[in-house]
Scaffold this motif. Structure first.
Motif, PDB file in Angstrom:
ATOM      1  N   THR A 133       0.853  -1.182   0.000  1.00  0.00           N
ATOM      2  CA  THR A 133       0.000   0.000   0.000  1.00  0.00           C
ATOM      3  C   THR A 133       0.892   1.236   0.000  1.00  0.00           C
ATOM      4  OG1 THR A 133      -1.895   1.059   1.098  1.00  0.00           O
ATOM      5  CG2 THR A 133      -0.181   0.151   2.520  1.00  0.00           C
ATOM      6  N   LEU A 157      -3.207  -2.249  -2.619  1.00  0.00           N
ATOM      7  CA  LEU A 157      -4.431  -1.575  -2.191  1.00  0.00           C
ATOM      8  C   LEU A 157      -4.105  -0.152  -1.760  1.00  0.00           C
ATOM      9  CD1 LEU A 157      -5.257  -2.588   1.425  1.00  0.00           C
ATOM     10  CD2 LEU A 157      -3.505  -3.809   0.196  1.00  0.00           C
ATOM     11  N   THR A 166      -7.873   2.559   2.083  1.00  0.00           N
ATOM     12  CA  THR A 166      -8.493   1.293   2.479  1.00  0.00           C
ATOM     13  C   THR A 166      -7.724   0.638   3.621  1.00  0.00           C
ATOM     14  OG1 THR A 166      -9.343   0.929   0.237  1.00  0.00           O
ATOM     15  CG2 THR A 166      -9.140  -1.006   1.663  1.00  0.00           C
ATOM     16  N   ALA A 167      -6.398   0.626   3.516  1.00  0.00           N
ATOM     17  CA  ALA A 167      -5.577  -0.005   4.547  1.00  0.00           C
ATOM     18  C   ALA A 167      -5.718   0.707   5.889  1.00  0.00           C
ATOM     19  CB  ALA A 167      -4.117  -0.029   4.103  1.00  0.00           C
ATOM     20  N   TRP A 169      -9.187  -0.009   7.424  1.00  0.00           N
ATOM     21  CA  TRP A 169      -9.304  -1.378   7.946  1.00  0.00           C
ATOM     22  C   TRP A 169      -8.618  -1.510   9.305  1.00  0.00           C
ATOM     23  CZ3 TRP A 169     -11.955  -5.633   6.142  1.00  0.00           C
ATOM     24  CH2 TRP A 169     -11.655  -6.853   6.744  1.00  0.00           C
ATOM     25  N   ARG A 191     -10.395  -2.044  13.094  1.00  0.00           N
ATOM     26  CA  ARG A 191     -10.096  -3.187  13.957  1.00  0.00           C
ATOM     27  C   ARG A 191      -9.667  -2.735  15.349  1.00  0.00           C
ATOM     28  NH1 ARG A 191      -8.803  -7.876  10.824  1.00  0.00           N
ATOM     29  NH2 ARG A 191      -8.298  -8.913  12.803  1.00  0.00           N
ATOM     30  N   ARG A 217     -15.639   0.775   6.194  1.00  0.00           N
ATOM     31  CA  ARG A 217     -15.498   1.073   4.774  1.00  0.00           C
ATOM     32  C   ARG A 217     -15.388   2.585   4.563  1.00  0.00           C
ATOM     33  NH1 ARG A 217     -20.703  -2.213   2.754  1.00  0.00           N
ATOM     34  NH2 ARG A 217     -21.533  -0.816   4.346  1.00  0.00           N
ATOM     35  N   GLY A 270      -2.877  -2.438   8.377  1.00  0.00           N
ATOM     36  CA  GLY A 270      -4.104  -2.728   7.643  1.00  0.00           C
ATOM     37  C   GLY A 270      -3.850  -3.594   6.422  1.00  0.00           C
ATOM     38  N   GLN A 305      -3.345  -7.126   7.642  1.00  0.00           N
ATOM     39  CA  GLN A 305      -4.614  -7.712   8.071  1.00  0.00           C
ATOM     40  C   GLN A 305      -5.479  -8.080   6.864  1.00  0.00           C
ATOM     41  OE1 GLN A 305      -5.908  -4.489  10.549  1.00  0.00           O
ATOM     42  NE2 GLN A 305      -5.063  -5.398  12.414  1.00  0.00           N
ATOM     43  N   LEU A 306      -5.471  -7.228   5.851  1.00  0.00           N
ATOM     44  CA  LEU A 306      -6.241  -7.526   4.643  1.00  0.00           C
ATOM     45  C   LEU A 306      -5.635  -8.691   3.876  1.00  0.00           C
ATOM     46  CD1 LEU A 306      -7.111  -3.896   3.562  1.00  0.00           C
ATOM     47  CD2 LEU A 306      -8.765  -5.728   3.965  1.00  0.00           C
ATOM     48  N   GLU A 321      -6.963 -11.645   5.568  1.00  0.00           N
ATOM     49  CA  GLU A 321      -8.369 -11.813   5.212  1.00  0.00           C
ATOM     50  C   GLU A 321      -8.505 -12.405   3.817  1.00  0.00           C
ATOM     51  OE1 GLU A 321     -12.564 -11.560   5.655  1.00  0.00           O
ATOM     52  OE2 GLU A 321     -10.886 -11.561   7.073  1.00  0.00           O
ATOM     53  N   ARG A 322      -7.671 -11.956   2.878  1.00  0.00           N
ATOM     54  CA  ARG A 322      -7.691 -12.507   1.515  1.00  0.00           C
ATOM     55  C   ARG A 322      -7.356 -14.005   1.529  1.00  0.00           C
ATOM     56  NH1 ARG A 322      -6.755 -10.577  -3.744  1.00  0.00           N
ATOM     57  NH2 ARG A 322      -7.893  -8.720  -3.050  1.00  0.00           N
TER      58      ARG A 322
END
Length: 267
Positions: A63, A77, A81-82, A85, A89, A115, A249, A252-253, A256-257
């Motif tokens: 990112t 990303l 967004t990062a 997120w 959290r 979001r 973030g 963490q994403l 999640e992916r």
């Protein structure tokens, strides 16, 4: 699985290593002019500090300003967004994030799911970002590590009113030539930067809970100026998590992916 979140910023590159939701390593290094090399060096530093090997990393999410220049990334990303997120959290009730970085300042409004719903960025002039403050420190013979100490020792912050980096730098020089202390000039630059950052929050029509991220979370005067100007309270993430928020973030994403990929594979 071990994953890496890499935030390649214009000034600094940050890496966060996560394994099963736990942060197991991190690093922060100057970016320089070569984004790919900066990402490689920062990842190596984080792995070395954690006692891990490169082959242990199963997924890399990039990112930040130079995210597309990371050749070994699995995912790219936006830092919006990062940031959203990671902060969601940490603080599920957060609705406004103000990130003060070296390249730009971002005000982000998020919903109850973390979001991004709206955002505002500062203009392209460096006077509205952390880079101007670091340049001011270098001119006075100090480093970024001295910012908080000098600012807290100020007696009468100097006025830095120009919105142009070139003219603002001239103001700084004039103050120093006139005999103003480095402490007052440093504090004046922070007050000016806080004022410009606060304008973004006003334009965004921010809502509580407010969270402050970025390198200047280390500077108490920045937080006080923002709270006084906006008449709100800011939460600052503990243990420098605000400095690493985008990298965190991204990591963490990445996890999640991987989780979703595993679910689809077993469905």
């Amino acid at each position: 699985m071990l994953v890496a979140g890499i935030d390649v910023g214009a000034t600094y590159t940050k890496v966060v290593l996560c394994d099963d939701g736990r942060v197991v390593g991190r690093s922060l290094l100057p970016t320089g002019f070569n984004f790919a090399r900066a990402a490689e060096r920062a990842l190596s530093a984080a792995l070395e500090g954690a006692g891990l090997r490169r082959e242990d990393v199963g997924y890399v999410a990039a990112t930040g300003y130079g995210r597309h220049m990371v050749p070994f990334r699995d995912l790219a990303l936006t830092d919006l967004t990062a940031q959203a997120w990671a902060i969601h959290r940490l603080y599920p009730d957060a609705r406004t994030i103000l990130d003060i970085g070296g390249q730009n300042v971002k005000a982000i409004r998020v919903d109850e799911r973390g979001r991004v719903r709206a955002f505002r960025l500062n203009d392209k002039c460096a006077a509205g970002s952390g880079a101007f403050l670091e340049k001011t420190m270098r001119y006075m013979g100090y480093t970024a590590a001295d910012i908080a100490r000098l600012a807290e020792a100020a007696q009468d912050p100097a006025v830095v009113s120009s919105v142009c980096a070139v003219f603002a730098e001239s103001e700084v020089i004039n103050h120093l030539v006139a005999g103003r202390s480095a402490e007052d000039v440093c504090a004046g630059a922070i007050v000016a930067l806080a004022g410009r950052a606060g304008q973004l929050v006003k334009r965004l029509r921010g809502e509580p809970l407010y969270v402050l991220t970025g390198g200047l979370t280390r500077v108490p005067l920045m937080r006080r100026c923002l709270e006084q100007d906006l008449r709100v309270s800011f939460v600052v993430p503990p243990e420098e998590e605000g400095v690493y928020a985008a990298a965190l973030g991204a990591a963490q994403l990445a996890q999640e992916r991987l989780r979703r990929t595993a679910q689809r594979a077993t469905a």
